[in-house]
Design a protein around this motif. Structure first.
Motif, PDB file in Angstrom:
ATOM      1  N   PHE A   1      37.618  41.943  33.804  1.00 52.21           N
ATOM      2  CA  PHE A   1      36.623  41.297  34.675  1.00 52.21           C
ATOM      3  C   PHE A   1      37.019  39.837  34.830  1.00 52.21           C
ATOM      4  CE2 PHE A   1      34.016  44.559  35.708  1.00 52.21           C
ATOM      5  CZ  PHE A   1      33.006  44.946  34.847  1.00 52.21           C
TER       6      PHE A   1
ATOM      7  N   ASP B   1      41.717  47.573  33.139  1.00 55.60           N
ATOM      8  CA  ASP B   1      40.863  46.698  33.961  1.00 55.60           C
ATOM      9  C   ASP B   1      40.433  45.466  33.186  1.00 55.60           C
ATOM     10  OD1 ASP B   1      38.984  49.350  35.683  1.00 55.60           O
ATOM     11  OD2 ASP B   1      41.037  48.586  35.867  1.00 55.60           O
TER      12      ASP B   1
ATOM     13  N   ASP C   1      32.178  49.887  29.973  1.00 52.60           N
ATOM     14  CA  ASP C   1      31.996  51.069  30.844  1.00 52.60           C
ATOM     15  C   ASP C   1      31.351  52.230  30.106  1.00 52.60           C
ATOM     16  OD1 ASP C   1      35.118  50.355  32.544  1.00 52.60           O
ATOM     17  OD2 ASP C   1      33.074  49.686  32.953  1.00 52.60           O
TER      18      ASP C   1
ATOM     19  N   GLU D   1      34.205  40.222  39.337  1.00 49.70           N
ATOM     20  CA  GLU D   1      34.980  41.283  39.981  1.00 49.70           C
ATOM     21  C   GLU D   1      35.886  41.975  38.962  1.00 49.70           C
ATOM     22  OE1 GLU D   1      37.815  39.812  42.922  1.00 49.70           O
ATOM     23  OE2 GLU D   1      37.628  37.782  42.109  1.00 49.70           O
ATOM     24  N   ARG D   2      36.088  43.258  39.223  1.00 50.75           N
ATOM     25  CA  ARG D   2      36.938  44.083  38.350  1.00 50.75           C
ATOM     26  C   ARG D   2      38.349  44.051  38.934  1.00 50.75           C
ATOM     27  NH1 ARG D   2      36.013  48.982  35.046  1.00 50.75           N
ATOM     28  NH2 ARG D   2      33.796  48.572  35.339  1.00 50.75           N
TER      29      ARG D   2
ATOM     30  N   GLU E   1      29.237  45.535  37.354  1.00 48.87           N
ATOM     31  CA  GLU E   1      29.679  44.400  38.188  1.00 48.87           C
ATOM     32  C   GLU E   1      29.086  44.503  39.596  1.00 48.87           C
ATOM     33  OE1 GLU E   1      31.545  46.905  37.173  1.00 48.87           O
ATOM     34  OE2 GLU E   1      33.230  47.316  38.539  1.00 48.87           O
TER      35      GLU E   1
END
Ligand code: EPZ
Length: 431
Positions: free
Chosen positions: A4, A2, A399, A417-418, A406
């Protein structure tokens, strides 16, 4: 993997809720091993570090039930005394298993935690404390082996070159709760997370005096019983949200936090001239025009300025006119966010243990790399004040310590947004 995508945006507006404190929940989860009765924990944040700790508890024999999000019922009827490398290496805070295993099993074998990017993470003080409790401790093949058959309370000075140790205090307090005799622990950590752990131990039947002070007196008891406990709010998450409000000159109410848990932090922001309204369980950042004032801050053990809010303050000071000096006394290497902020246009130089920040600099979005939990947060905060888009890779670091980061920020207007790294513009992908 992931990433951002964060776009610079205007002021954030609204109310944002604080979750349970990671650094309280970790030793508190370990403390459930001290009794064979069920411990019910509430307000446990849903973070990767929690999942790691729960996996280790199950590995040593605990039964874990989650009746609803945020609540865990943990029962450790029969447990083993070994915390293996393949689990411990994922999270150094698993060193907190030492104290409960020593207390309950009178022996422990815990893999030595690795270091991390913010610097070496020694455990010499944890070992010194166990030896002062008359435990035999030796280190071989990367494990700490403890024989606590002769464990007994006694006087312990736990201060090291950087002062007190948070998880070291947690470990020794937990070990001492079931050690015959009295343990007088000097230079104990006073962090609110240690206070929360001690308060839960007292609910379990432990005898601890001086909670919240640098001197704790623990009188050993034969057994501890189950209890119910709600984890204290996360002051570091709260401070991160306060800076999100400040760096965007917004109007943000951080809910579910007692301002007294952030004394030094709020004092520094007041000195910088940030308008705030403090309530019983909230901190409201108010809009302001013009520039804040630069600050000179040194990170220290609680009640000093928290090292876990050092990088976030640095991001804010890049937007503040004048020269700010941030000196890191706990983890000398905790400036991994600086080169990334420089890529965004920040004017920062590192002189020994200090970051000299010349503001205000115009930040522009750039592809950056997260390196550790709090550095990741600082990059996101800076991206809110930057022109254009910032792509942040390796956000698994974030995380570990921020739940639904987010989502919480987007709900008050942040453009974050991820995405999958496959959606990153090819030219921006760092190998
Ligand atoms: C806790 O780590 C926190 N982690 C850290 O938060 C936090 O930065 C740190 O305390 C300081 O407040 C958890 O509670 C899980 P220390 P801990 O032992 O206990 C030296 C985050 O971002 N030291 O208080 O590992 C050590 O090198 C994390 O949430 C020794 O010399 O920190 C450091 O310089 C990062 N010997 C200082 O003491 C020891 O045996 C403080 O370390 C132990 C520590």
């Amino acid at each position: 993997m992931d990433v951002f995508k964060v776009s610079g945006n205007g002021p954030l507006h609204g109310q944002i809720e604080v979750g349970g404190a990671k650094n309280a929940a970790l030793p508190i989860l370990a403390a459930t091993l001290l009794t064979e009765e069920t411990v019910v924990l509430r307000n446990v944040p849903d973070l990767s570090d929690m999942r790691f700790m729960l996996e280790i508890l199950r590995h040593v024999g605990a039964e874990t039930v989650q009746p609803e999000p945020g609540t865990w019922e943990i029962t450790s009827k029969k447990i083993t005394h070994v915390a293996p490398y393949e689990l411990v290496r994922k999270m150094r805070a698993s060193v907190c298993l030492l104290g409960p295993l020593v207390a309950r099993m009178r022996k422990a074998e815990v893999s030595i935690p690795g270091g991390c990017v913010i610097g070496p993470r020694p455990i010499d003080l944890h070992i010194k404390g166990l030896k002062k409790l008359h435990c035999q401790v030796d280190i071989s093949n990367g494990y700490v082996h403890v024989d606590a058959s002769a464990i007994k309370g006694g006087p312990i000075f736990l201060g090291g070159r950087s002062g007190s140790t948070v998880t070291g205090t947690a470990n020794i307090v937990m070990a001492a709760t079931l050690a015959p005799g009295t343990t007088r622990l000097e230079c104990a950590a006073c962090e609110p997370e240690v206070v929360d752990l001690c308060q839960m131990l007292v609910k379990m039947g432990a005898k601890i005096e001086g909670i919240g002070s640098p001197e704790l007196v623990i009188t050993g008891v034969d057994k501890l019983h189950g209890c119910e406990h709600s984890v204290i709010a996360d002051r570091i998450e709260a401070g991160t949200f306060v800076i999100a409000g400040a760096i965007t000159r917004g109007d943000v109410t951080v809910k579910g936090i007692a301002p007294k848990l952030l004394g030094a932090f709020l004092d520094k922001l007041e000195e910088a001239g940030l308008p705030m309204e403090l309530g019983e369980d909230y901190i409201r950042v108010l809009p302001f025009t013009g520039s804040l004032k630069p600050v000179d801050v040194i990170t220290l053990p609680h009640p000093g300025y928290p090292t876990d809010l050092q990088a976030q303050l640095g991001a804010l000071m890049t937007q503040t006119e004048g020269l700010s000096i941030i000196t890191e006394r706990i983890y000398p290497n905790r400036f991994m966010h600086v080169p990334e902020l420089q890529r965004m246009g920040a004017d920062i130089s590192i002189e020994g243990p200090s970051a000299i920040i010349k503001g205000a600099s115009k930040l522009s979005g750039a592809p950056v790399m997260a390196s550790d939990l709090r550095a990741s947060a600082a990059l996101i905060l800076a991206a809110f004040a930057a022109e254009g888009d910032t792509w942040i890779q390796r956000i698994y670091h974030l995380d570990r310590g921020y739940e639904r980061f987010e989502h919480k920020l987007a709900a008050i207007g942040a453009k974050i947004e991820r995405l999958s790294d496959k959606e990153m513009p090819k030219e921006l992908l760092e190998e």
